[in-house]
Design an enzyme around this catalytic site. Structure first.
Site, PDB file in Angstrom:
ATOM      1  N   LYS A 212       0.851  -1.191   0.000  1.00  0.00           N
ATOM      2  CA  LYS A 212       0.000   0.000   0.000  1.00  0.00           C
ATOM      3  C   LYS A 212       0.888   1.242   0.000  1.00  0.00           C
ATOM      4  O   LYS A 212       1.507   1.582   1.012  1.00  0.00           O
ATOM      5  CB  LYS A 212      -0.902   0.024   1.232  1.00  0.00           C
ATOM      6  CG  LYS A 212      -2.020   1.071   1.125  1.00  0.00           C
ATOM      7  CD  LYS A 212      -2.629   1.418   2.456  1.00  0.00           C
ATOM      8  CE  LYS A 212      -1.920   2.572   3.118  1.00  0.00           C
ATOM      9  NZ  LYS A 212      -2.015   3.852   2.348  1.00  0.00           N
ATOM     10  N   GLY A 265       7.182   5.723   7.377  1.00  0.00           N
ATOM     11  CA  GLY A 265       6.158   6.752   7.528  1.00  0.00           C
ATOM     12  C   GLY A 265       6.318   7.447   8.860  1.00  0.00           C
ATOM     13  O   GLY A 265       7.408   7.489   9.433  1.00  0.00           O
ATOM     14  N   THR A 267       6.008   8.457  12.865  1.00  0.00           N
ATOM     15  CA  THR A 267       6.159   7.745  14.133  1.00  0.00           C
ATOM     16  C   THR A 267       4.803   7.446  14.756  1.00  0.00           C
ATOM     17  O   THR A 267       4.575   6.348  15.279  1.00  0.00           O
ATOM     18  CB  THR A 267       7.016   8.584  15.102  1.00  0.00           C
ATOM     19  OG1 THR A 267       8.303   8.787  14.509  1.00  0.00           O
ATOM     20  CG2 THR A 267       7.181   7.889  16.437  1.00  0.00           C
ATOM     21  N   VAL A 269       1.852   6.973  13.339  1.00  0.00           N
ATOM     22  CA  VAL A 269       1.177   5.871  12.644  1.00  0.00           C
ATOM     23  C   VAL A 269       1.836   4.541  12.990  1.00  0.00           C
ATOM     24  O   VAL A 269       1.157   3.545  13.256  1.00  0.00           O
ATOM     25  CB  VAL A 269       1.186   6.099  11.119  1.00  0.00           C
ATOM     26  CG1 VAL A 269       0.695   4.856  10.375  1.00  0.00           C
ATOM     27  CG2 VAL A 269       0.313   7.295  10.753  1.00  0.00           C
ATOM     28  N   GLU A 293      10.895   2.404   9.656  1.00  0.00           N
ATOM     29  CA  GLU A 293      11.731   3.608   9.685  1.00  0.00           C
ATOM     30  C   GLU A 293      10.764   4.778   9.695  1.00  0.00           C
ATOM     31  O   GLU A 293       9.919   4.901   8.818  1.00  0.00           O
ATOM     32  CB  GLU A 293      12.667   3.654   8.467  1.00  0.00           C
ATOM     33  CG  GLU A 293      13.737   4.732   8.557  1.00  0.00           C
ATOM     34  CD  GLU A 293      13.333   6.014   7.867  1.00  0.00           C
ATOM     35  OE1 GLU A 293      13.166   7.037   8.574  1.00  0.00           O
ATOM     36  OE2 GLU A 293      13.191   6.007   6.645  1.00  0.00           O
ATOM     37  N   CYS A 327      13.343  12.181   5.826  1.00  0.00           N
ATOM     38  CA  CYS A 327      13.427  11.819   7.248  1.00  0.00           C
ATOM     39  C   CYS A 327      14.755  12.257   7.840  1.00  0.00           C
ATOM     40  O   CYS A 327      14.866  12.469   9.046  1.00  0.00           O
ATOM     41  CB  CYS A 327      13.265  10.305   7.414  1.00  0.00           C
ATOM     42  SG  CYS A 327      11.729   9.651   6.754  1.00  0.00           S
TER      43      CYS A 327
END
Length: 543
Positions: A212, A265, A267, A269, A293, A327
């Site tokens: 996804k 994505g 943190t 979530v 990550e 990031c």
């Protein structure tokens, strides 16, 4: 059938093309950009052998020109997630049984396809869909993706070659089995290479995957699937679905065959997903692998011995390349008072020269942020910082979303090292600078370590080796990737394996063998050549 001990071609990092005037690569990508802007495409989900067009079409637009429509993707629902899981499980046995060298060959071919006939297409898709400059697209969607595919194949061979010792009369072997079930890959908007690597790395080790992607990355995700299909990836091994996160999660995380999560994505979530998996642990056939990550509040610290021009360049590149949407982007900077005036002068000179606009104009260093939600979040941070009397906006601070989601490269000078923009992840072109007294270097290192819950990347600029060693010791747990006299971005596959700990993730190091080990379940096999026929041991005899 013939057998052999096969050797993967020794991988080398893909060279970065220049895209200077008149070069073949520049002409090719300009042509692809023009073609893409002059058509509106329909993008299906890829489930098993089917391309799924649901009719629920959502538009895809360049972030720097949001009124232009590049195409539409067909959004799915829970039934499509179920279908994708069934397709993955249906493909699993044949895929896991396929000889490892044939799995490797598919991904090595995919790498050559990206390096050759698909290079301009995947770069153009990333430039338009994610508003990346040609250089940022080239190092991401071409070079890094190619490197992941080639180096991972080599890492796979190294894993399989790692075998136990055997004593006399026995033969010990280690089998590296794929996980029992399917892997769920959730990928972000900001790196096409990450979007390709998260499902591909798990699949390379014999797993089947439900993938996804972020909706804002679907335009280039479609090209990734085209590459994988042309490379010969069997149907059902990687299934690409466009479904809202909670809808997908409600199906995936309640399925007994859920075997692993590969995530990049936020943190917040990731923590919610981990909690959901924990709450559902009794449903699963095995303990799922969780690899993630997440965010960062990445730092640059300059020592009093540092070169001011080097520091300024590190800030400009580290904070503002790809609009700070990495990031690893430099977001907080600590500069000694003896250097600040000189660093500030160089930094303001750099920012004044930066051109901002669409990616189709190659002279633009700076482009748009990904979408309106991101724009509103970033501009909100700038407004809050500007209203704080402890802060001064020394560069940038402007924003405009009338045509594209443009936020100026912004530098905030703060007197409060714990101010909002020094502590919270912004994920945009905003960097906050705190000026400290040079004699308080060690205290400043302690401040850096305790300011943020993240621990992804960081860097020190210094000419003093004692200062560098002290920083490395004090900041041992503050960054999973640490840079000396360089910006804290730009990790290269096979050279600087990437990942951080604390709030930044599980530190499983994409771009190394460590990550691939998470997608196998070893089985130890002991074979005895001559089996005992008497249960008695020598110690049982009496004199």
């Amino acid at each position: 059938m013939p057998k052999g001990v096969y050797q993967i071609p020794i991988p080398e990092n893909e060279p970065i093309l220049s895209y200077t005037s008149g070069t073949h690569e520049k002409i090719a990508v300009k042509k692809e950009l023009e073609t893409a802007r002059n058509q509106v495409i329909d993008i299906p989900m890829y489930i098993g052998s089917e391309e799924i067009f649901t009719g629920n079409k959502l538009p895809l637009s360049p972030p720097h020109d949001h009124k232009h429509v590049l195409g539409h993707f067909h959004e799915g629902d829970a039934s499509h997630v179920e279908q994708a899981i069934n397709a993955a499980l249906g493909a699993k046995e044949a895929w896991a049984s396929l000889s490892w060298e044939h799995r490797a060959s598919i991904f090595l071919k995919a790498a050559d396809l990206v390096a050759g006939p698909y290079r301009a297409k995947i770069n153009a898709a990333t430039m338009l869909g994610q508003s990346k400059s040609i250089f940022q697209a080239e190092i991401d969607s071409a070079c890094e993706f190619i490197d992941f595919l080639r180096f991972n194949a080599s890492f796979m061979q190294q894993i399989y070659e790692d075998q136990p010792e055997s004593a006399s009369g026995i033969w010990n072997r280690m089998e590296y089995r794929p996980l029992e079930g399917f892997v769920f890959a959730i990928t972000p908007f900001n790196f096409t290479a990450i979007a390709g690597n998260l499902p591909a790395s798990a699949a390379m080790m014999g797993n089947s995957v439900v993938w996804k992607p972020a909706y804002t990355q679907i335009y280039s995700a479609n090209v990734i699937m085209q590459v994988l299909k042309e490379a010969g990836l069997p149907d059902g091994v990687i299934n690409l679905v466009y479904v809202d996160g909670p809808v997908a999660g409600d199906v995936v995380f309640k399925h007994p065959e859920f075997a692993g999560l590969h995530f990049t994505g936020s943190t917040g979530v990731f923590k919610r997903l981990w909690k959901t998996i924990g709450e559902n642990i009794d449903l699963y056939k095995s303990y799922p692998r969780i690899v993630g990550e997440t965010g960062g509040k990445d730092f640059i610290v300059a020592h009093k011995s540092a070169n001011a021009k080097e520091v300024a360049t590190g800030i400009t590149r580290g904070a503002f390349e790809y609009q700070g949407q990495k990031c690893s982007a430099a977001s907080r900077v600590y500069i000694p008072a003896n250097l600040w005036d000189e660093v500030q002068a160089y930094l303001l000179e750099d920012i004044k020269s930066i051109k901002m606009g669409g990616t189709e104009d190659f002279s633009n260093f700076f482009n748009a942020v990904i979408d309106e939600r991101s724009f509103d979040k970033i501009s909100g941070y700038i407004d809050k910082a500007g209203s704080n009397t402890m802060n001064e906006i020394v560069a940038g601070g402007g924003y405009d979303k009338s045509k594209g989601y443009f936020v100026e490269p912004t530098v905030i000078l703060t007197k409060d090292p714990m101010s909002l923009t020094m502590c919270e992840e912004i994920f945009g072109p905003v960097v906050t600078i705190y000026v400290y007294q040079p004699e308080r270097f060690e205290e400043t290192l302690e401040l850096i370590d305790s300011t943020s819950s993240y621990a992804l990347t960081g860097s020190i600029f210094s000419k003093d080796r004692y200062a560098i060693e002290l920083a490395m010791k004090k900041l041992e747990h503050a960054a999973g990737n640490f840079y000396i006299n360089d910006k804290p971005t730009g990790a290269v596959v096979g050279q600087q394996p990437f990942g951080g700990a604390r709030g930044s993730g599980t530190n499983d190091k994409a771009g190394s063998m460590l990550n691939l080990l998470r997608w196998v379940s070893p089985r130890t096999v002991k074979e005895t050549f001559v089996s005992p026929v008497n249960y008695r041991y020598p110690f049982l005899s009496e004199e």
